[in-house]
Design an enzyme around this catalytic site. Structure first.
Site, PDB file in Angstrom:
ATOM      1  N   MET A 110       0.896  -1.210   0.099  1.00 38.78           N
ATOM      2  CA  MET A 110       0.045  -0.017  -0.012  1.00 38.78           C
ATOM      3  C   MET A 110       0.940   1.343  -0.128  1.00 38.78           C
ATOM      4  SD  MET A 110      -2.636  -1.137   2.852  1.00 38.78           S
ATOM      5  CE  MET A 110      -3.253  -2.706   3.016  1.00 38.78           C
TER       6      MET A 110
ATOM      7  N   HIS B  19      -0.030  -8.287  -3.825  1.00 37.54           N
ATOM      8  CA  HIS B  19      -1.350  -7.626  -4.166  1.00 37.54           C
ATOM      9  C   HIS B  19      -0.645  -5.911  -4.134  1.00 37.54           C
ATOM     10  CE1 HIS B  19      -5.462  -6.310  -2.729  1.00 37.54           C
ATOM     11  NE2 HIS B  19      -5.422  -5.720  -3.886  1.00 37.54           N
TER      12      HIS B  19
ATOM     13  N   MET C  61     -12.095  -7.849  -4.521  1.00 36.07           N
ATOM     14  CA  MET C  61     -12.002  -7.443  -3.115  1.00 36.07           C
ATOM     15  C   MET C  61     -13.429  -7.495  -2.559  1.00 36.07           C
ATOM     16  SD  MET C  61      -8.947  -6.656  -2.687  1.00 36.07           S
ATOM     17  CE  MET C  61      -9.119  -6.137  -1.070  1.00 36.07           C
TER      18      MET C  61
ATOM     19  N   PHE D  87      -7.274  -1.747   4.822  1.00 33.56           N
ATOM     20  CA  PHE D  87      -7.133  -2.062   6.182  1.00 33.56           C
ATOM     21  C   PHE D  87      -7.603  -3.674   6.149  1.00 33.56           C
ATOM     22  CE2 PHE D  87      -7.450   2.455   6.395  1.00 33.56           C
ATOM     23  CZ  PHE D  87      -6.355   2.717   7.029  1.00 33.56           C
ATOM     24  N   GLY D  88      -6.735  -4.298   7.130  1.00 31.78           N
ATOM     25  CA  GLY D  88      -7.279  -5.755   7.616  1.00 31.78           C
ATOM     26  C   GLY D  88      -8.484  -5.461   8.444  1.00 31.78           C
ATOM     27  N   GLY D  89      -8.976  -6.607   8.976  1.00 26.28           N
ATOM     28  CA  GLY D  89     -10.012  -6.549   9.978  1.00 26.28           C
ATOM     29  C   GLY D  89     -11.448  -6.037   9.670  1.00 26.28           C
TER      30      GLY D  89
ATOM     31  N   GLY E 125     -10.568  -9.905   2.123  1.00 23.74           N
ATOM     32  CA  GLY E 125     -10.999  -9.145   3.043  1.00 23.74           C
ATOM     33  C   GLY E 125     -12.261  -9.800   3.712  1.00 23.74           C
ATOM     34  N   GLY E 126     -12.203  -9.613   4.952  1.00 25.75           N
ATOM     35  CA  GLY E 126     -13.130 -10.489   5.817  1.00 25.75           C
ATOM     36  C   GLY E 126     -13.362 -11.971   5.833  1.00 25.75           C
TER      37      GLY E 126
ATOM     38  N   GLY F 177      -6.284 -12.387   6.799  1.00 24.98           N
ATOM     39  CA  GLY F 177      -5.254 -12.045   7.339  1.00 24.98           C
ATOM     40  C   GLY F 177      -5.585 -12.256   8.893  1.00 24.98           C
ATOM     41  N   SER F 178      -6.372 -11.471   9.400  1.00 26.00           N
ATOM     42  CA  SER F 178      -6.889 -11.521  10.696  1.00 26.00           C
ATOM     43  C   SER F 178      -7.359 -12.845  11.202  1.00 26.00           C
ATOM     44  CB  SER F 178      -8.049 -10.473  11.394  1.00 26.00           C
ATOM     45  OG  SER F 178      -8.067  -9.589  10.414  1.00 26.00           O
TER      46      SER F 178
HETATM   47  C1  DX5 Z   1      -7.049  -5.153   2.509  1.00 25.95           C
HETATM   48  C2  DX5 Z   1      -5.950  -6.223   2.108  1.00 25.95           C
HETATM   49  C3  DX5 Z   1      -6.076  -7.389   2.697  1.00 25.95           C
HETATM   50  C4  DX5 Z   1      -6.082  -7.563   4.133  1.00 25.95           C
HETATM   51  C5  DX5 Z   1      -7.305  -8.700   4.641  1.00 25.95           C
HETATM   52  O1  DX5 Z   1      -6.883  -3.953   1.865  1.00 25.95           O
HETATM   53  O2  DX5 Z   1      -5.893  -6.140   0.822  1.00 25.95           O
HETATM   54  O3  DX5 Z   1      -5.397  -8.556   2.214  1.00 25.95           O
HETATM   55  O4  DX5 Z   1      -4.963  -7.858   4.701  1.00 25.95           O
HETATM   56  O5  DX5 Z   1      -7.232  -8.639   6.024  1.00 25.95           O
HETATM   57  P1  DX5 Z   1      -8.365  -9.362   6.867  1.00 25.95           P
HETATM   58  O6  DX5 Z   1      -8.296 -10.988   6.378  1.00 25.95           O
HETATM   59  O7  DX5 Z   1      -8.016  -9.335   8.208  1.00 25.95           O
HETATM   60  O8  DX5 Z   1      -9.842  -8.830   6.399  1.00 25.95           O
HETATM   61 ZN    ZN Z   2      -4.775  -8.096  -0.311  1.00 22.72          ZN
END
Ligand code: DX5
Ligand code: ZN
Length: 222
Positions: free
Chosen positions: A43, A72, A143, A149-151, A182-183, A203-204
């Site tokens: 990012m 990504h 997406m 952001f994660g989470g 995402g999520g 991620g999370s």
């Molecule tokens: C969001 C990222 C994701 C993020 C996913 O902008 O592209 O890859 O890390 O995080 P979670 O799985 O926590 O939603």
């Molecule tokens: Zn990603």
């Protein structure tokens, strides 16, 4: 490098949710827990409202491990930085259709370098924006959150786009993977598999799980 086909389920933990104070052992932890690919979120603080890491991180991870690196790029000028991410050891590079570049040319350059090429759609971007490129990609990333952001919470309205992508893949006789990001956790993964996606970025729900291998297993077989 494990490329797999769109009929295989792939779980790709996102490093964004790892503990950055011990990145090397976090990557090993994901590998031992059964990660198929590792997802790296780049990012630039401009294309999205967050700054993560750049090619140096990709290179560090690449030099310590053999795991397939799914990079990504959430950056405004992916074409400008492309060579650096290729040289860093990426196996697959995904670029956003909404970014400021010649999409067809960037995808061509990724493939010419011997990597897999991915195209990403934000939740609000219609599939029609990707349609001209569907014969030239190895992966379509839909997406399931607004990136940055994660989470965040999964957006179920994206499921329809996934099903439509499956229809277009058949129409064009293409074989690209369909990835969601995402999520994603076991329940949302189940909805995504049903819609036709096969690559789950998480991620999370992986790095922050008490038992990472159980988490990855439950995302692969919800
Ligand atoms: C969001 C990222 C994701 C993020 C996913 O902008 O592209 O890859 O890390 O995080 P979670 O799985 O926590 O939603
Ligand atoms: Zn990603």
């Amino acid at each position: 490098m494990i490329a797999r086909t769109f009929r295989d389920r792939v779980v790709a933990p996102s490093l964004l949710a790892a503990d950055f104070s011990k990145i090397g052992s976090e990557v090993s932890r994901a590998i031992h827990a059964g990660a198929d690919w590792l997802h790296l979120d780049v990012m630039d603080g401009h294309f999205v409202d967050n700054i993560s890491f750049g090619p140096a991180m990709v290179k560090t991870v690449h030099e310590c491990n053999d795991i397939f690196l799914d990079v990504h790029l959430m950056i405004s000028k992916p074409d400008h930085y492309l060579e650096r991410f290729i040289a860093a050891g990426s196996d697959l590079i995904s670029v956003h259709v909404e970014a400021d570049h010649d999409v067809a040319e960037t995808l061509k350059r990724i493939r010419r370098a011997g990597l897999l090429a991915g195209l990403v759609l934000n939740p609000a971007t219609p599939l029609s924006a990707a349609e001209p490129y569907l014969r030239d990609i190895d992966l379509l990333l839909c997406m399931t959150v607004v990136p940055g952001f994660g989470g965040q919470a999964f957006m179920p309205e994206v499921l329809e786009k996934i099903s439509h992508a499956v229809t277009l893949r058949e129409k064009y006789g293409a074989s690209f993977h369909i990835e969601v990001d995402g999520g994603i956790h076991a329940q949302t993964a189940k909805l995504c598999y049903t819609a036709g996606a096969n690559v789950m970025v998480a991620g999370s729900s992986t790095f922050q799980a008490i038992d990472m291998s159980a988490a990855i297993h439950s995302i692969r077989n919800p």
